[in-house]
Design an enzyme around this catalytic site. Sequence first.
Site, PDB file in Angstrom:
ATOM      1  N   ARG A 241       1.932  -3.929 -15.159  1.00 36.06           N
ATOM      2  CA  ARG A 241       0.983  -3.878 -14.051  1.00 36.06           C
ATOM      3  C   ARG A 241      -0.040  -2.786 -14.345  1.00 36.06           C
ATOM      4  NH1 ARG A 241       2.179  -8.107 -12.519  1.00 36.06           N
ATOM      5  NH2 ARG A 241       2.886  -8.806 -10.473  1.00 36.06           N
ATOM      6  N   GLU A 270      -7.651  -4.115 -11.214  1.00 31.81           N
ATOM      7  CA  GLU A 270      -8.153  -5.385 -11.752  1.00 31.81           C
ATOM      8  C   GLU A 270      -8.575  -6.323 -10.610  1.00 31.81           C
ATOM      9  OE1 GLU A 270      -4.464  -6.436 -13.893  1.00 31.81           O
ATOM     10  OE2 GLU A 270      -4.209  -8.098 -12.511  1.00 31.81           O
ATOM     11  N   HIS A 288      -4.875 -10.686 -17.575  1.00 30.46           N
ATOM     12  CA  HIS A 288      -3.613 -10.914 -16.848  1.00 30.46           C
ATOM     13  C   HIS A 288      -3.116 -12.357 -17.044  1.00 30.46           C
ATOM     14  CE1 HIS A 288      -1.162  -9.325 -13.173  1.00 30.46           C
ATOM     15  NE2 HIS A 288      -0.433 -10.141 -13.906  1.00 30.46           N
TER      16      HIS A 288
HETATM   17  C1  GLV Z   1       2.619 -11.685 -13.115  1.00 31.63           C
HETATM   18  O1  GLV Z   1       2.059 -10.674 -13.372  1.00 31.63           O
HETATM   19  C2  GLV Z   1       3.856 -11.743 -12.404  1.00 31.63           C
HETATM   20  O2  GLV Z   1       4.309 -10.719 -11.857  1.00 31.63           O
HETATM   21  O3  GLV Z   1       4.452 -12.825 -12.365  1.00 31.63           O
END
Ligand code: GLV
Length: 329
Positions: A241, A270, A288
């Site tokens: 994250r 982000e 991401h």
């Molecule tokens: C993506 O970042 C998730 O947490 O599934």
Amino acid sequence: MSDKPRILVARPTFPEVIERLAAHFEVEHNQADESGSPEQLRSRLQGKSGVFTTGAERIDAALLAACPQLRICANMAVGFNNFDLPAMTAAGVLGTNAPDVLTETTADFGFALLMATARRVTESEHYLRAGKWQNWSYDLFAGQEVHGTTLGILGMGRIGQGIARRGAHGFGMQVIYHNRSRLSPELEASCKARYVTKDELLQGADHLVLVLPYTAESHHAIGAAEIARMKPGATLVNIARGGIVDDAALALALRERRIAAAGLDVFEGEPRVHPDLLTVPNVVLTPHIASATLPTRLAMATLAADNLIGFLVHGKAVTPLNPQALEKR
Ligand code: GLV
């Protein structure tokens, strides 16, 4: 008006998932490619019993107070730092996430980003596309070795273990890890991973991959001081994250070649990206996408839908995060 429960799908998703939901619910589907403001979310949630979230929509005490009919928030993500879980529990609202179905796909991407970072894949491609390539040269885009090196993993949940297995079994890497709790001897053996302190991890890893959840404790877990402990030739990969890495400190360290390179799939704040990261060459940046294959994203969305159906129709969610919330109702 139908007597089906009303739910909100907060962002665009697969048509077949909307169909699955529409068999049980009156569905409002936000088709816009953004979550909208907290006020928009609050207004869309009026009269809704459930919401399908993507990980970007913030569910907090203020929102819950304004949406008393809400009973479940189903995240189409394994991470759930967009949920204020204690506030949800206090309000009697169940949270669910989407674990397991994305583990191997995300571990694949963690490894892809590690490889691209260590072997300078995107930097060299930009050079080629810019028409700068004149000759084969003995040191052109020479990168960092991967096979046989030491892989460090911070956060050894299911995805961390998947990356460890890939490194140990596929690339002959020595795997060291640090985690809030140590794995069982059986799991350590299957990952060929050795538990170390965070400091030993920082100092020992040739490639350090971050796969820990984002919490108040993990905010800026990797900042200037931690980067200074790493090997000068090390690479750092964040698929966890944004906010776990201090992006400004990392950009400076990359510019000064304190470490060799970084690969980042997630960013603090982000989709904004720290402008300094955009101007350093030795970082691979992706938007991401670690779990982004269509089969995996469909499995994640289906699990979120099944949590809504399981709970609101049959009284039992598939992957509840805070079952104690149900005692509050
Ligand atoms: C993506 O970042 C998730 O947490 O599934």
